[in-house]
Structure formats: structure tokens, C-alpha cells
Design a protein around this motif. Structure first.
Motif, PDB file in Angstrom:
ATOM      1  N   PRO A   1     -10.943   0.450  -2.407  1.00 18.44           N
ATOM      2  CA  PRO A   1     -11.874   0.180  -1.302  1.00 18.44           C
ATOM      3  C   PRO A   1     -11.218  -0.258   0.006  1.00 18.44           C
ATOM      4  CG  PRO A   1     -11.772  -1.694  -2.762  1.00 18.44           C
ATOM      5  CD  PRO A   1     -10.820  -0.675  -3.330  1.00 18.44           C
ATOM      6  N   ASP A   2      -9.898  -0.479   0.020  1.00 18.57           N
ATOM      7  CA  ASP A   2      -9.258  -0.993   1.232  1.00 18.57           C
ATOM      8  C   ASP A   2      -9.341   0.041   2.352  1.00 18.57           C
ATOM      9  OD1 ASP A   2      -7.579  -1.910   3.211  1.00 18.57           O
ATOM     10  OD2 ASP A   2      -6.054  -2.638   1.824  1.00 18.57           O
ATOM     11  N   TYR A   3     -10.065  -0.321   3.418  1.00 22.06           N
ATOM     12  CA  TYR A   3     -10.298   0.633   4.513  1.00 22.06           C
ATOM     13  C   TYR A   3      -9.015   1.100   5.190  1.00 22.06           C
ATOM     14  CZ  TYR A   3     -15.351   0.439   4.367  1.00 22.06           C
ATOM     15  OH  TYR A   3     -16.656   0.576   3.980  1.00 22.06           O
ATOM     16  N   ARG A   4      -7.941   0.313   5.057  1.00 21.59           N
ATOM     17  CA  ARG A   4      -6.698   0.737   5.690  1.00 21.59           C
ATOM     18  C   ARG A   4      -6.261   2.090   5.150  1.00 21.59           C
ATOM     19  NH1 ARG A   4      -2.791  -4.154   4.752  1.00 21.59           N
ATOM     20  NH2 ARG A   4      -4.065  -4.329   2.876  1.00 21.59           N
TER      21      ARG A   4
ATOM     22  N   LEU B   1     -10.187  -0.735  13.915  1.00 18.27           N
ATOM     23  CA  LEU B   1     -10.783  -1.930  13.303  1.00 18.27           C
ATOM     24  C   LEU B   1     -10.799  -1.862  11.786  1.00 18.27           C
ATOM     25  CD1 LEU B   1     -13.741  -2.301  15.790  1.00 18.27           C
ATOM     26  CD2 LEU B   1     -11.721  -3.762  15.598  1.00 18.27           C
ATOM     27  N   ARG B   2     -10.008  -0.987  11.196  1.00 15.68           N
ATOM     28  CA  ARG B   2     -10.206  -0.736   9.763  1.00 15.68           C
ATOM     29  C   ARG B   2      -9.944  -1.942   8.874  1.00 15.68           C
ATOM     30  NH1 ARG B   2      -5.561   1.790  11.308  1.00 15.68           N
ATOM     31  NH2 ARG B   2      -3.816   1.882   9.853  1.00 15.68           N
ATOM     32  N   TRP B   3      -9.053  -2.840   9.262  1.00 16.05           N
ATOM     33  CA  TRP B   3      -8.863  -4.039   8.439  1.00 16.05           C
ATOM     34  C   TRP B   3     -10.127  -4.890   8.460  1.00 16.05           C
ATOM     35  CZ3 TRP B   3      -6.631  -6.284   4.596  1.00 16.05           C
ATOM     36  CH2 TRP B   3      -6.802  -7.667   4.442  1.00 16.05           C
ATOM     37  N   ARG B   4     -10.728  -5.022   9.652  1.00 18.22           N
ATOM     38  CA  ARG B   4     -11.926  -5.853   9.779  1.00 18.22           C
ATOM     39  C   ARG B   4     -13.108  -5.299   8.986  1.00 18.22           C
ATOM     40  NH1 ARG B   4     -11.519  -9.895  14.022  1.00 18.22           N
ATOM     41  NH2 ARG B   4      -9.301 -10.158  13.821  1.00 18.22           N
ATOM     42  N   LEU B   5     -13.095  -3.981   8.771  1.00 19.03           N
ATOM     43  CA  LEU B   5     -14.179  -3.390   7.972  1.00 19.03           C
ATOM     44  C   LEU B   5     -14.148  -3.929   6.545  1.00 19.03           C
ATOM     45  CD1 LEU B   5     -14.001   0.343   9.134  1.00 19.03           C
ATOM     46  CD2 LEU B   5     -15.564  -1.435   9.890  1.00 19.03           C
ATOM     47  N   ASN B   6     -12.942  -4.224   6.049  1.00 18.52           N
ATOM     48  CA  ASN B   6     -12.838  -4.833   4.715  1.00 18.52           C
ATOM     49  C   ASN B   6     -13.583  -6.159   4.683  1.00 18.52           C
ATOM     50  OD1 ASN B   6     -11.205  -2.871   3.585  1.00 18.52           O
ATOM     51  ND2 ASN B   6      -9.312  -3.903   4.194  1.00 18.52           N
TER      52      ASN B   6
ATOM     53  N   LYS C   1       0.813  -1.210   0.000  1.00 19.50           N
ATOM     54  CA  LYS C   1       0.000   0.000   0.000  1.00 19.50           C
ATOM     55  C   LYS C   1       0.849   1.262   0.000  1.00 19.50           C
ATOM     56  CE  LYS C   1      -3.660  -2.437   0.046  1.00 19.50           C
ATOM     57  NZ  LYS C   1      -4.578  -2.501  -1.075  1.00 19.50           N
TER      58      LYS C   1
END
Lengths: 335, 257
Positions: free
Chosen positions: A279-282, A216-221, A3
Motif C-alpha cells: 500500500p505504500d504510495y511511494r 505528495l505521495r508520502w503524505r497520501l500514506n 523499498k
């Protein structure tokens, strides 16, 4: 990390936000030049000989700074809420206003104003009705057997209109000399009357919303995948969904309680961000945060700088947002 | 390693498949055969935990997995459904990386180590070229391979698939099966629903024939799956023929028109 190539967007948007932040101080009827501004701001941290009129102090700290911070906080909150609602509902066409959360929160706030609650009371009532709105929309939309994307939007509109009607009822009942003008003006969506006290009242709830979402941004994916896939990848979807709804509704309610109904930003900004960084929330969350606050700051500058009479912010964001939504509707099916 | 005992599954209080019992061990390829609507998907959803068993239980080792959290399940079982998430435009690598979720702490994102594992899984399936391709724009075959890579990155011992070769062209069907075979060689257990009896005849170590609410287990289908079983299962006339190819005997299932 892969990224890294997209990280430079975050730096660029941070620089743009800082620039817009400083430019915003210069906009308004009373001129403040850059040198004066820097001196006034720095005088808060360093001993600087005061060679500027008191008016400038008042304008910078009592009028413009709260307004600028307010625009940034509200812009950030509504955009981030939109971004996470879209992922959670697996639906790119939703936002706090389209889901009826803003209307619910606005009704709560209007009710609280009508009942003469204090600022904290307004926020809590606003939060509760925001939660009720999103809960209703979620429950009803899962019962509709039509296209889930459109049925969620329609349910949101329906629930929103119920709360708008209830808000009208409050206005009808409100005292025409005192409370009615307050409610009406506030509902139009404006940051014009925002005070340092308002800012202090919303900073905490907004941070309480932002921080868990960033953690929690990874989990949002994973949450944005189909339910079955998310679960079998090891995600406790029920728990995460509650956290997401709590956080985004808290941010929305805090924003609505000080700025009224500012529409569309929660739809436009997450889309714009996704177009730029994917779209990656990270990476999507920081981008949305930066773009959201920059966008509302810019629009608010236009609202207060374009004409001698101030244009309510909600009107401007709708003029930009609604056509954007139409374009999305027209292109969504094809992709 | 996997013991399914008297498992009944269905929706609400309507049982669809009842009293299913079978075992599986590492390296097994278990094929679920049966007509449309016979309950293959229901059984699969119950095995992965998306539906609660109405009766009976699923054991892994000596533990009933009923009380396992999603996180714990994910480390043991990976699931590849028939439908694909396509709302947002994630890249192939994003999707494979999501296979690492169960190994991450509650608030953490994948590390470089996770990324290495994801890339290795993609390399094993020779799909590194799909790393940056948008998942929702991939062909059915590419998506299937990305999901298999995800399951490999998930490092689960059991991979459960609902009709992995559905909607795939001839070449992609064979590619997918070859890689599933490879997974089994590496000690994974593969459980898959399929519409092609030949897959059970040539790869399967076990076939489960699902019909009329019951399941019949056929061990070593290559030897024991007969024309009569398939006739009964699908209500059509079929014949299993043997072809000699070099020194190997291949079994084919031919319809009799």
C-alpha cells in the motif's frame, strides 16, 4: 532504502508497457510491420528516406498514435484517481465510477455537448460536475451512521444514478440527427474517435493532476490512516484532501470528456497494484500508473482487434471489473 | 513545560469536563483515572488538539498551543488513540516511519536518515522483528509497541495515550508499561488514561481523578492516593495494601468483595 527490493517491479512494468506500446501499432485492419513502424516513428526525429506509402503515415500518426496515447492517458488517470480516492476515503472499494464522479463528469460533458461548447468548455463543465458529485457523496456519506465502507459505496451509486438520470434527460432533449448520436456513442466508452486534437486538450489537465499527487505521495500514506492519527502525525488533512480531490477529479473529468464512461479500471488496477507492491504510495503510484496505462491499452487492442466490428471499450472493462468487485466484496469482510 | 489552565472540554456546547488545571514536566507519568464515560477520552482529545477547548487553555512553555499548526503540534505531542487504522496493509516500519512526517518538507518523502531514526526506535523497544510484519495483522500488544516506536521516532516531548494497556494480555501490559517508563526516564512526559489504579500507584508521578465533570489532581499518587479517593471515584469498596518485595514496597489495589 528498504523499498529498493520492490523497485524492480517498476522497471519490469515499464518494459512491459513499452512492449505493449509498440505491439499496439500493429493491431488493426491495415497491417503495419515493425520495420515500417520504426522507420515512420524515427522519421519524425531523424531524416530517413521515405520508402513507405502515405497511408502508413496517416494510420500511424492520425489514427493509431492518438488512440494509443489516449488509452494510456485515460488508463493512467482513472487508475491513479482510484488509487488516491481509496486512500483518502480509507476505503478499498471506491473508484471514480463507484463514487459517482464519472457519472457527474459525464453529465457535465453531455450538457456541454448539448450546449455546443468547445473541447475546453466540455472539460471544464465535466470537471465542475465531477467535483459536485464527489462533494455530494462525501457530505452525504458522513451523515450515514452505518458501516462507513459500504455506505460510501451506496451513496456513490445513488449520486451516480441521479447524474445518469440527468444525462438521460439531456439525451431525451438532444437533437436526434446530430447531438444524440454523438452523446450516446461517446457515453458507451470508446477511444475509437479520439483525435490528435483531443489528446492535446487532455494532456495538460492530466499532468496537472498527476504531478501534485506524485509530489505528495508520502503524505497520501498518512492521509489513509484514521483522521485523528493523521492530524496528530502533523498532517494538515483538510488541505491535503482538497488537493487530492481536485487532482483526481481533474484527471477523471479530462478522461471522461474524451472517452466517455470507461468503468471499473479505477477499482481493478489500484487493487492489483497493491497486491503486487503493497500500500505504500511511494511505490504504489508509479506501479498504478504503469499498470493502468498497460491495462487499458491491452483492453483497447482487444476492442479493436478481436472482431471486425469494434466492441465499445466500456463493455469490456465492465466484463472484467464487475466480477472483480464481487470477489472483493466477498473477501473484504473476512480480512 | 506543560500548563493546563481552567480547561473545559466537550462536544458542541455540552461540556463534559470543566475547569481542569494541572502542570507537567519532563519525566512525568500522569495517569488519568475515572469511570467509563467520565470524560477521560474527551480530555485527551482536547489536549492533543482534536477537540477545541471550550474554555481555558493549554500552554507549552509560555505559548498557548491553540494556534499551532498540526505540524508544529506533532513535533511536541504524539498521540496514541485506542483505535487503530487498519484499512491498508502497511508494514510495521511504514507505520513507525510515518512518525517522521512532521519533519519532512511538504513534497518530500522520508530520507535514509528518517529510516535510521525509525529503525532505532524499533530497536529500542526490541521490535525490529515487526519491521516487515503487516500492521493490521499484528496482535494488540505488537501494535501498541509499534505505535510507541512511532511516537519515539516522532521525537515529541509529550506522549499522550488513551488506555494503552486496554485489550492487552497480562505480559503485554507489563511490557508496554515498562517501555513507557523508559520513555519517561529519557525525559519524555507521558500522559495516559487507564483503568488500573495500580499503574498510578507504581509508575505515576501524578494522578488525575476524573469524575462528575471535574478533575481532582493527586500529586505523587504513590504516597497520596488513598482508598477513600478510589472508593469515591468508582463507587466500590477497595483497599490499598502494601506488599514488601525485597527492599521495595509495592502498593496494590484490592477489591473488597
Amino acid at each position: 532504502m528498504i523499498k529498493t527490493k520492490k523497485k524492480h517491479y517498476v522497471y519490469i512494468f515499464t518494459i512491459i508497457l513499452i512492449l505493449v506500446f509498440f505491439i499496439s501499432f500493429g493491431i488493426g485492419r491495415y497491417p503495419v510491420n515493425v520495420v515500417q513502424l520504426l522507420k515512420v516513428l524515427l522519421s519524425k526525429f531523424f531524416p530517413i528516406d521515405k520508402d513507405w506509402p502515405d497511408t502508413i503515415n496517416t494510420i500511424v500518426f492520425q489514427v493509431r498514435l492518438p488512440r494509443i496515447i489516449g488509452a494510456m492517458l485515460v488508463g493512467t488517470s482513472l487508475s491513479l484517481s482510484g488509487a488516491v480516492y481509496q486512500g483518502m476515503f480509507k476505503n478499498p472499494l471506491v473508484s471514480p465510477d463507484i463514487l459517482g464522479v464519472s457519472s457527474g463528469a459525464a453529465f457535465g460533458a453531455a450538457l456541454a455537448i448539448y450546449l455546443s461548447f468547445n473541447t475546453v468548455g466540455i472539460q471544464i463543465t465535466s470537471f465542475i460536475f465531477g467535483l459536485i458529485a464527489v462533494g455530494l457523496v462525501y457530505l452525504i456519506s458522513t451523515k450515514i451512521k452505518e458501516d462507513p465502507i459500504i455506505s460510501l459505496v451506496i451513496t456513490g451509486v445513488l449520486v451516480g444514478s441521479i447524474f445518469t438520470a440527468l444525462t438521460s434527460l439531456i439525451k431525451y432533449l438532444a437533437d436526434t440527427d446530430d447531438k444524440l448520436p454523438t452523446i450516446t456513442f461517446w457515453l458507451m466508452g470508446s477511444l475509437a474517435s479520439i483525435s490528435p486534437r483531443d489528446i492535446k486538450a487532455i494532456v495538460l489537465p492530466i499532468l496537472l493532476g498527476i504531478i501534485p499527487l506524485f509530489i505528495l505521495r508520502w503524505r497520501l500514506n498518512v492521509l489513509s490512516l484514521e483522521e485523528g492519527e493523521a492530524k496528530t502525525l502533523g498532517l494538515n488533512t483538510a488541505r491535503l484532501r482538497i488537493i487530492v480531490i481536485m487532482c483526481s477529479t481533474l484527471m477523471t473529468a479530462a478522461s471522461v470528456s474524451v472517452s466517455g464512461m470507461i468503468g471499473w479500471i479505477g477499482l481493478v488496477i489500484p487493487h492489483l497494484s497493491r497486491m503486487i507492491v503493497g500500500p505504500d504510495y511511494r511505490i504504489l503510484l508509479p506501479t498504478t500508473l504503469l499498470l493502468g496505462s498497460t491495462y487499458l491499452l491491452l483492453i483497447d487492442n482487444i476492442a479493436r482487434g478481436l472482431t471486425t466490428v469494434e466492441i465499445p471499450l466500456g463493455i469490456l472493462t465492465s466484463l472484467v471489473g464487475a466480477p472483480f468487485f464481487i470477489i472483493l466484496l466477498l473477501t473484504n469482510k473476512r480480512s | 513545560m506543560l500548563y493546563v489552565k481552567d480547561l473545559s472540554c466537550g462536544y458542541k456546547d455540552k461540556p463534559i469536563v470543566e475547569k481542569v488545571s494541572f502542570n507537567g514536566k519532563p519525566g512525568d507519568i500522569i495517569c488519568l483515572l475515572g469511570p467509563n464515560g467520565s470524560g477521560k477520552s474527551t480530555l485527551i482529545k482536547t489536549l492533543v488538539g482534536l477537540l477545541e477547548p471550550m474554555e481555558g487553555s493549554v500552554y507549552i512553555g509560555d505559548e498557548n498551543i491553540k494556534t499551532w499548526t498540526w505540524n508544529r503540534r506533532a513535533k511536541t505531542i504524539s498521540y496514541i488513540p485506542q483505535t487503530f487504522s487498519s484499512t491498508f496493509q502497511y508494514t510495521g516500519l511504514d507505520i513507525v516511519l510515518m512518525g517522521r512526517t512532521s519533519y519532512l518538507g511538504f513534497g518530500s518523502s522520508p530520507t535514509e536518515e528518517d529510516e535510521r531514526i525509525a529503525l532505532e526506535a524499533m530497536e529500542m523497544l526490541k521490535i525490529l522483528n515487526l519491521k516487515d510484519k503487516i500492521y493490521s495483522k499484528m496482535s494488540g500488544g505488537e501494535r501498541q509497541l509499534v505505535k510507541i516506536a512511532q511516537a519515539i521516532a516522532q521525537q515529541s516531548k509529550i506522549i499522550i495515550m488513551d488506555e494503552p494497556t486496554n485489550n492487552l494480555d497480562f505480559g503485554n501490559q507489563i511490557t508496554t508499561l515498562n517501555y513507557l517508563n523508559k520513555c519517561a526516564d529519557r525525559g519524555m512526559m507521558v500522559i495516559m488514561a487507564t483503568h488500573f489504579p495500580e499503574q498510578a500507584l507504581s509508575f505515576g508521578t501524578k494522578a488525575l481523578l476524573v469524575k462528575n465533570g471535574g478533575v481532582e489532581v493527586v500529586e505523587e499518587p504513590e504516597k497520596n492516593l488513598k482508598d477513600a479517593d478510589l472508593k469515591k471515584l468508582y463507587d466500590v469498596d477497595v483497599e490499598i495494601v502494601e506488599l514488601r518485595r525485597k527492599d521495595k514496597i509495592v502498593k496494590m489495589c484490592l477489591p473488597v468483595y
